[in-house]
Scaffold this motif. Structure first.
Motif, PDB file in Angstrom:
ATOM      1  N   GLY A 115      67.333  44.148 -45.625  1.00  0.00           N
ATOM      2  CA  GLY A 115      66.470  44.683 -45.188  1.00  0.00           C
ATOM      3  C   GLY A 115      67.024  45.920 -46.322  1.00  0.00           C
ATOM      4  O   GLY A 115      66.276  46.585 -46.870  1.00  0.00           O
ATOM      5  N   LYS A 118      65.141  45.674 -49.544  1.00  0.00           N
ATOM      6  CA  LYS A 118      64.126  46.199 -49.220  1.00  0.00           C
ATOM      7  C   LYS A 118      63.940  48.072 -49.192  1.00  0.00           C
ATOM      8  O   LYS A 118      62.817  48.378 -49.873  1.00  0.00           O
ATOM      9  N   TYR A 119      65.014  48.952 -48.716  1.00  0.00           N
ATOM     10  CA  TYR A 119      64.734  49.942 -47.772  1.00  0.00           C
ATOM     11  C   TYR A 119      65.210  51.041 -49.556  1.00  0.00           C
ATOM     12  O   TYR A 119      65.029  52.416 -49.705  1.00  0.00           O
ATOM     13  N   LYS A 120      66.050  49.770 -50.087  1.00  0.00           N
ATOM     14  CA  LYS A 120      66.836  51.080 -51.221  1.00  0.00           C
ATOM     15  C   LYS A 120      67.207  49.676 -51.957  1.00  0.00           C
ATOM     16  O   LYS A 120      68.577  49.711 -52.846  1.00  0.00           O
TER      17      LYS A 120
END
Lengths: 210, 332
Positions: A115, A118-120
């Motif tokens: 995750g 994915k987000y950073k």
């Protein structure tokens, strides 16, 4: 690039398959050999992404030392007896919940890591990393480890030391009645202590006290 | 087509390295036996070929035509894998050995770590062989050898750190070039002695050949092996010994550098110097075999952990503080 991909997929397939085989194989010694194969292919992957220092240290520490100790322990166990306990009947059911809990935990940890990716995405951007600078891998690791993270480094060293002392204390037992060789005693022995010249009279003999 | 030509080029280079190594292993076995015989006032192998030079070849032929016996109660896959692992590991380590400033198969950044890692993997061939034989003597030999190799690796690692402190790089070529003015054997002489003795223990040479102590364990981990598989163990062992000599030559004797940096000596190619230094160390190995009696196992362990480890660790502190105090630390 094609050769790179071929090597990457070979090593990662070997890594995954041998990781599965560690748990799947019934002979414990085979499990350890698969674990070693897993370590080796992981270190090959490390080398492929340019982290040659980590890869080599992985080989030296895990394969060269830790896995040897694993093998020692596993070879000393009575494997046949162990197999009966684990694979027959009721005893198995006790281990399943514990294993399930641990594997769910690890599963969520992996989800968190993926995750984060994915987000950073900028954290994982290879172009921003040290790989581009002229400093070699080993130098950059040393420059970070011994400056910014010196306390963490020292603390982990202390933890390892404490663990080692603990293991020694737990297994150490002083046995009495065992003859021990003392090198200093042996070397520092003089003639006067060991040899005594006696007058032996005929028909009387001598009495030697120990 | 480009890929193919690159692959062929690399295969050619690898063959050009491995074939000489294998031939020199055969020659070195002959030299070992001759030196051993010389010390004991015997002739040694002197019948096959001039000076008996072809003795090892004759032995190899004999091994090839012998039957390979696999014990029925053994673990067959691992039993067959063990000599292969030993031999492969002994040969792949040669990839990073520099024969001159440019003649090196893989000039990698972490060359010395690679050598150390490969030599620490060498224990697996022995453990696998000993365990898979499913017999008492091989197992005892394997356990002994594993404990011995793990113990002496620790002190070898610390000695390598000593050298690295003076060099500031893990690249083998850098290590050689750093000895341009003075070979490390002079300032680090005690470390050289400890390295030499640890190398004897690491390669299971006499006086530390307890894993195959014939008086106690028949032939240790090799007991159940025969024919070509036995020969592979044997080749791997001698290739490892040569490798340890090469490591000693690179770390302490200036590798491919000529002993004096003056005109006629610098004409001789670096490979010749390296080979001469390896031979010098190997003759020392062979002499030790001939003149020193075998250690007892507890004495061996005591020497490794209670003598060599504290000594080499103290020397690390000493070297580091000396370099720091006189501001000689290699910083780039």
């Amino acid at each position: 690039m094609i050769a790179h991909a071929i090597f990457f997929y070979t090593f990662s397939i070997i890594a995954v398959v041998s990781a599965i085989m560690v748990t799947a194989s019934k002979n414990t010694v085979h499990s350890v050999f698969f674990l070693i194969l897993d370590f080796i292919s992981i270190s090959c992957l490390f080398i492929m992404i340019g982290a040659e220092f980590l890869g080599m240290i992985m080989l030296i520490v895990y394969v060269g030392a830790v896995a040897v100790l694993f093998l020692f322990v596993v070879m000393m166990l009575n494997v046949a007896q162990q197999k009966n306990q684990w694979f027959s009947g009721q005893a198995t059911s006790k281990h399943i919940p514990v294993g399930l809990i641990i594997s769910t935990l690890i599963f969520f940890e992996i989800i968190i890591v993926i995750g984060g990716w994915k987000y950073k995405p900028e954290i994982f951007d290879i172009n921003n990393s040290l790989a581009n600078t002229s400093v070699s891998n080993t130098h950059s690791l040393g420059q970070i480890l011994y400056t910014d993270y010196i306390h963490v480094f020292q603390i982990s060293g202390m933890i390892l030391l404490v663990a080692m002392v603990g293991a020694i204390v737990l297994t150490f037992r002083q046995r009495s009645g065992v003859k021990k060789q003392s090198y200093i005693k042996q070397i520092s022995r003089e003639r006067a202590e060991g040899v005594e010249v006696l007058e032996v009279q005929s028909n009387k003999g001598v009495k030697i006290d120990d | 087509m480009e890929y193919l030509s690159i692959v062929f080029q690399e295969v050619y280079k690898i063959l050009f390295l491995i074939v000489p190594v294998l031939v020199s292993v055969a020659m070195i076995v002959w030299l070992d036996r001759r030196v051993w015989a010389f010390v004991q006032k015997r002739q040694g192998p002197n019948v096959v070929g001039p000076f008996g030079l072809l003795q090892s070849l004759a032995d190899a032929l004999k091994y090839i035509f012998k039957e390979i016996i696999i014990p029925s109660s053994s673990n067959k896959v691992i039993f067959i894998l063990a000599p292969i692992v030993t031999m492969t590991l002994a040969l792949i380590a040669w990839a990073v050995i520099p024969f001159s400033a440019t003649q090196v198969l893989a000039d990698i950044n972490v060359g010395i770590l690679y050598l150390f890692a490969v030599s620490s993997l060498g224990v697996y061939g022995i453990i696998m062989g000993g365990w898979a034989s499913n017999s008492k003597y091989p197992f005892l030999g394997a356990i002994r050898s594993a404990a011995q190799m793990v113990s002496y690796e620790v002190s070898i690692g610390v000695i390598i750190i000593n050298v690295l402190l003076c060099v500031g790089s893990l690249n083998l070529n850098d290590i050689v070039i750093a000895q341009q003015n003075m070979w490390f054997v002079i300032p680090l002489f005690p470390m050289f002695v400890i390295f030499f003795i640890s190398a004897l223990a690491e390669t299971n040479r006499p006086p530390f050949d307890l894993p195959e102590a014939e008086a106690e364990l028949v032939a240790g981990y090799q007991t159940e092996y025969s024919g070509m598989m036995y020969a592979m163990f044997w080749l791997g062992e001698y290739a490892n010994i040569l490798l340890m000599c090469a490591m000693g030559a690179i770390l302490f004797l200036g590798g491919w550098m000529s002993p004096i940096d003056v005109y006629p000596f610098t004409l001789v190619p670096g490979a010749i110097w390296l080979i001469l230094k390896i031979l010098l160390l190997f003759i020392l190995f062979a002499l030790v075999k001939a003149i020193v009696p075998r250690y007892r196992y507890d004495q061996l362990m005591r020497l490794g952990w209670k003598v060599f480890l504290p000594l080499s660790l103290t020397w690390v502190v000493l070297t580091a503080s000396y370099l720091f105090y006189f501001n000689l630390l290699p910083v780039n």
